[in-house]
Design an enzyme around this catalytic site. Sequence first.
Site, PDB file in Angstrom:
ATOM      1  N   ILE A  94     -11.486   5.392   6.262  1.00  0.00           N
ATOM      2  CA  ILE A  94     -12.841   5.451   5.706  1.00  0.00           C
ATOM      3  C   ILE A  94     -13.862   5.009   6.744  1.00  0.00           C
ATOM      4  CG2 ILE A  94     -14.335   4.613   3.848  1.00  0.00           C
ATOM      5  CD1 ILE A  94     -11.721   4.215   2.192  1.00  0.00           C
TER       6      ILE A  94
ATOM      7  N   ASP B 269     -12.717  -3.243  15.578  1.00  0.00           N
ATOM      8  CA  ASP B 269     -11.382  -2.833  15.125  1.00  0.00           C
ATOM      9  C   ASP B 269     -10.381  -3.223  16.189  1.00  0.00           C
ATOM     10  OD1 ASP B 269      -9.056  -1.255  14.254  1.00  0.00           O
ATOM     11  OD2 ASP B 269     -10.490  -0.269  12.922  1.00  0.00           O
TER      12      ASP B 269
ATOM     13  N   LEU C  54      -7.314  -2.175  16.103  1.00  0.00           N
ATOM     14  CA  LEU C  54      -6.336  -1.082  16.071  1.00  0.00           C
ATOM     15  C   LEU C  54      -5.002  -1.521  15.472  1.00  0.00           C
ATOM     16  CD1 LEU C  54      -7.049   0.792  19.432  1.00  0.00           C
ATOM     17  CD2 LEU C  54      -8.194   1.011  17.223  1.00  0.00           C
TER      18      LEU C  54
ATOM     19  N   TYR D 278      -3.544  -7.362  -4.306  1.00  0.00           N
ATOM     20  CA  TYR D 278      -4.565  -6.587  -3.589  1.00  0.00           C
ATOM     21  C   TYR D 278      -5.904  -6.662  -4.338  1.00  0.00           C
ATOM     22  CZ  TYR D 278      -7.310  -2.549  -2.199  1.00  0.00           C
ATOM     23  OH  TYR D 278      -8.349  -1.747  -1.815  1.00  0.00           O
TER      24      TYR D 278
ATOM     25  N   PHE E  19     -12.725   4.114  -6.301  1.00  0.00           N
ATOM     26  CA  PHE E  19     -11.593   4.643  -7.044  1.00  0.00           C
ATOM     27  C   PHE E  19     -10.662   5.277  -5.988  1.00  0.00           C
ATOM     28  CE2 PHE E  19     -12.369   3.641 -11.507  1.00  0.00           C
ATOM     29  CZ  PHE E  19     -13.486   2.845 -11.300  1.00  0.00           C
ATOM     30  N   ASN E  20     -10.059   6.410  -6.184  1.00  0.00           N
ATOM     31  CA  ASN E  20      -9.089   6.878  -5.185  1.00  0.00           C
ATOM     32  C   ASN E  20      -9.763   7.764  -4.142  1.00  0.00           C
ATOM     33  OD1 ASN E  20      -7.453   5.885  -7.477  1.00  0.00           O
ATOM     34  ND2 ASN E  20      -5.781   6.501  -6.121  1.00  0.00           N
TER      35      ASN E  20
END
Length: 333
Positions: free
Chosen positions: A12, A31, A33, A148, A176-177
């Site tokens: 995302i 990040d 990684l 989670y 949501f998904n």
Amino acid sequence: MNVLLTGGAGYIGSHAVRHLLAEGHRVVIVDDLRHGHLSSLNAARSASPERAVWINAGVEDYAAMLAALVDYEVDAVMHFAAFIEVGESVADPLRYYANNVGGSLVLLKACIDAGVYRLVFSSTAAVYGAPTEVPITEDAPLSPINPYGRSKWMVELALEDARRAHGLGYAILRYFNVAGASSDGVIGELHDPETHLIPRALAAAAAGSSVSIFGDDYPTQDGTCVRDFVHVEDLVAAHSLAMHAIVPGMGNAYNLGSERGFSVREVIDACEAACGHAILRNPEPRRPGDPPALVADSSRIREALGWMPRNPDLATIVAHAWTWEKKRQSQSL
Ligand code: UDP
């Protein structure tokens, strides 16, 4: 604006990098990684590399976070970096709390210390647990049923406390998904191992192997879990809307879904339609931590911020995921 994205090399996050660059912003990608991919990062920033800085650090590194926020005069933060697998969180909860909660608290402190009072937080529909009423509004009780979801809920609580104590402004986005890939096929989902239904079903289609169905005795129309799929490009567009609307000292939470529920079987049907052949299905026991049905009521963000998903159809979401899956396989990504 100057926007810092944690997890900007992830699925995302990399779509958000691309979206923000297309809108003309400067981005600072944090990040290490651990789960992100350099290939996604480079593809996401390829159109405007001069406006995209990458810092190879984890969010739990306070000194690196503070320096990044100050040195790049960051105006707002999008916090994507997290562990995201429900089943893994049930098996190894302390790792989830350490990373998702511990890392977020370090980032929050760095934001307050640097005077950055705009934060968009990646939360999840898992904070609602197994809701009794579907579709789910933001006012539904928060009672997550797995570590989670609890880790994300804890960060939501910390954000609210930081708002009261320090004047932080935030937008909590409850996903949501999330599925699909960029509509031009440039970036897409790259998880290792891949646990999500759509990429697993499409990988099975490509390999001629079978996809598992985790549980067929749920109280749903066909016994399999029901989920609401939102296109990743629509999701990141909502992040930009939410970021621009943040006022320091104010906090809001928004659901991000397409407001239609599909059973696991229906999702596999859609994958078959996209790839043009049958996918073998392998019934398996329920996966620990899965609620039966999660479907969003996203009217709050539609009405408050004018969010309008461009690709709410499951067929389009799966078609983009299939185009990406073929590219991923042909390029061994
Ligand atoms: N699922 C499945 N087979 C798979 C992967 C997932 O049956 O190979 C189911 C999973 O149990 C859940 C739904 O598909 O009911 C969505 O799972 P996913 O991991 O994609 O997303 P989540 O809802 O956990 O965020």
